[in-house]
Motif scaffolding. Sequence first.
Motif, short mmCIF file in Angstrom:
data_model
loop_
_atom_site.label_atom_id
_atom_site.label_comp_id
_atom_site.label_asym_id
_atom_site.label_seq_id
_atom_site.Cartn_x
_atom_site.Cartn_y
_atom_site.Cartn_z
N GLY A 1 0.79 -1.22 0.00
CA GLY A 1 0.00 0.00 0.00
C GLY A 1 0.82 1.27 0.00
O GLY A 1 0.31 2.35 -0.33
N ASP A 2 2.11 1.18 0.37
CA ASP A 2 2.97 2.36 0.37
C ASP A 2 3.25 2.82 -1.06
O ASP A 2 3.30 2.01 -2.00
N LYS A 3 3.47 4.12 -1.22
CA LYS A 3 3.88 4.68 -2.51
C LYS A 3 5.41 4.70 -2.55
O LYS A 3 6.06 5.11 -1.58
N VAL A 4 5.96 4.26 -3.68
CA VAL A 4 7.41 4.15 -3.81
C VAL A 4 7.86 4.70 -5.15
O VAL A 4 7.07 4.88 -6.09
N GLY A 5 9.16 4.96 -5.24
CA GLY A 5 9.74 5.43 -6.48
C GLY A 5 11.01 4.66 -6.80
O GLY A 5 11.67 4.13 -5.91
N MET A 6 11.34 4.61 -8.08
CA MET A 6 12.55 3.93 -8.54
C MET A 6 13.17 4.76 -9.66
O MET A 6 12.47 5.21 -10.58
N GLY A 7 14.48 4.96 -9.56
CA GLY A 7 15.21 5.73 -10.57
C GLY A 7 15.98 4.83 -11.51
O GLY A 7 15.54 3.75 -11.88
N ASN A 62 16.59 -2.03 -1.50
CA ASN A 62 17.64 -1.02 -1.38
C ASN A 62 17.65 -0.05 -2.56
O ASN A 62 18.36 0.96 -2.53
N PHE A 63 16.87 -0.34 -3.59
CA PHE A 63 16.88 0.50 -4.78
C PHE A 63 15.52 1.13 -5.08
O PHE A 63 15.21 1.47 -6.21
N ILE A 64 14.73 1.27 -4.03
CA ILE A 64 13.52 2.06 -4.12
C ILE A 64 13.55 3.12 -3.02
O ILE A 64 14.30 3.00 -2.05
N VAL A 65 12.73 4.15 -3.19
CA VAL A 65 12.57 5.17 -2.15
C VAL A 65 11.10 5.26 -1.78
O VAL A 65 10.22 4.95 -2.57
#
Length: 364
Positions: free
Chosen positions: A93-99, A149-152
Amino acid sequence: MAKLAEEEHPVKAFGWAARDPSGHLSPFHFSRRETGEEDVKFKVLYCGICHSDLHFIKNDVDFSASAYPIVPGHEIVGEVTEVGSKVTKVKVGDKVGMGGMAGGCGSCDNCVNDCTAYCPKLILTYNGIDHDGTRTYGGYSDFMVANENFIVRVPDNIALDAAAPLLCAGITVWSPLKYFGLGGPGKHIGIVGLGGLGHVGVRLAKALGSRVTVISTSPGKKNEALEHLGADSFLVSSDQDEMRAAMGTLDGVIDTVSAVHPISPLIDLLKTNGKLVIVGAPSKPLELPVLPLLLGRKVVTGSGGGGMKEMQEMIAFAAKHNITADIELITMDYVNTAMERLAKGDVRYRFVIDIANTLPATKP
């Protein structure tokens, strides 16, 4: 015999891919790995279109040959749908980002010191080779599976569509602002180029407390820079009188321009000990005058991105200060037109694909 993309992994996935250097994108069925114990699976909600996406789909990248089919996209925002047993960073359910980073060796000095972007074995979010030897596919797709480790974590109080470009454009300018000490009260910096990177750079630098001068070849962008983005001053780089009057006034310059251009006039803008940080990637070498560096103890350097701690810090700062990118939200089936427009510079300032709402309708 190599397996088809749809058969490499057990979990079926769908996105849009380029199959050859024409760069034309079309629907593509492939597969992703199952969610491992340290992995996060998330539904892609939005994905920004970075200029590097255009270069990769056309096999026009100096440091990495394109391996087709390519599913681009490294400005990804989504919602967590599954987490591995050892994941502690986020929950369903959390919102996450990936670069742009999907992994690294984990043991070199760069990885240990949160500089994974410079790891010799960096795994790109797309057009990379993962630890298991399979190819990575990006965010123009229905879901992602990534090591935690590769998401925020993306704060709830930021617009998700307009936050997506921060995962590349944002960190690209944030990292040099912080690392080279250019962001803060008492600092006067220049931002060269008012595009996807530059407009975010102005907002971040201003929020950090810096005085900001925008440097552009386009006089017509003056009002945009001053009135809309909040820059303090504006220089037309082709106006020799303006540039001469500003010589020796800047603590640093962040150059976001990816076209070949002279940097000697930018060096002249620097104070003694000033720093010119190049974050754009021109396709041909730039001419570097040495004498101005010697006479002013000036530095010309580069910055290729930031670590994951930096990225988390940046997205939290952006949410706190209500900083996002100016975007044009598009549908998945508009992506080829968007690429054509991007090649002409016809976007203000970032295309973002509404993946969740428009990708499913394109499935054959």
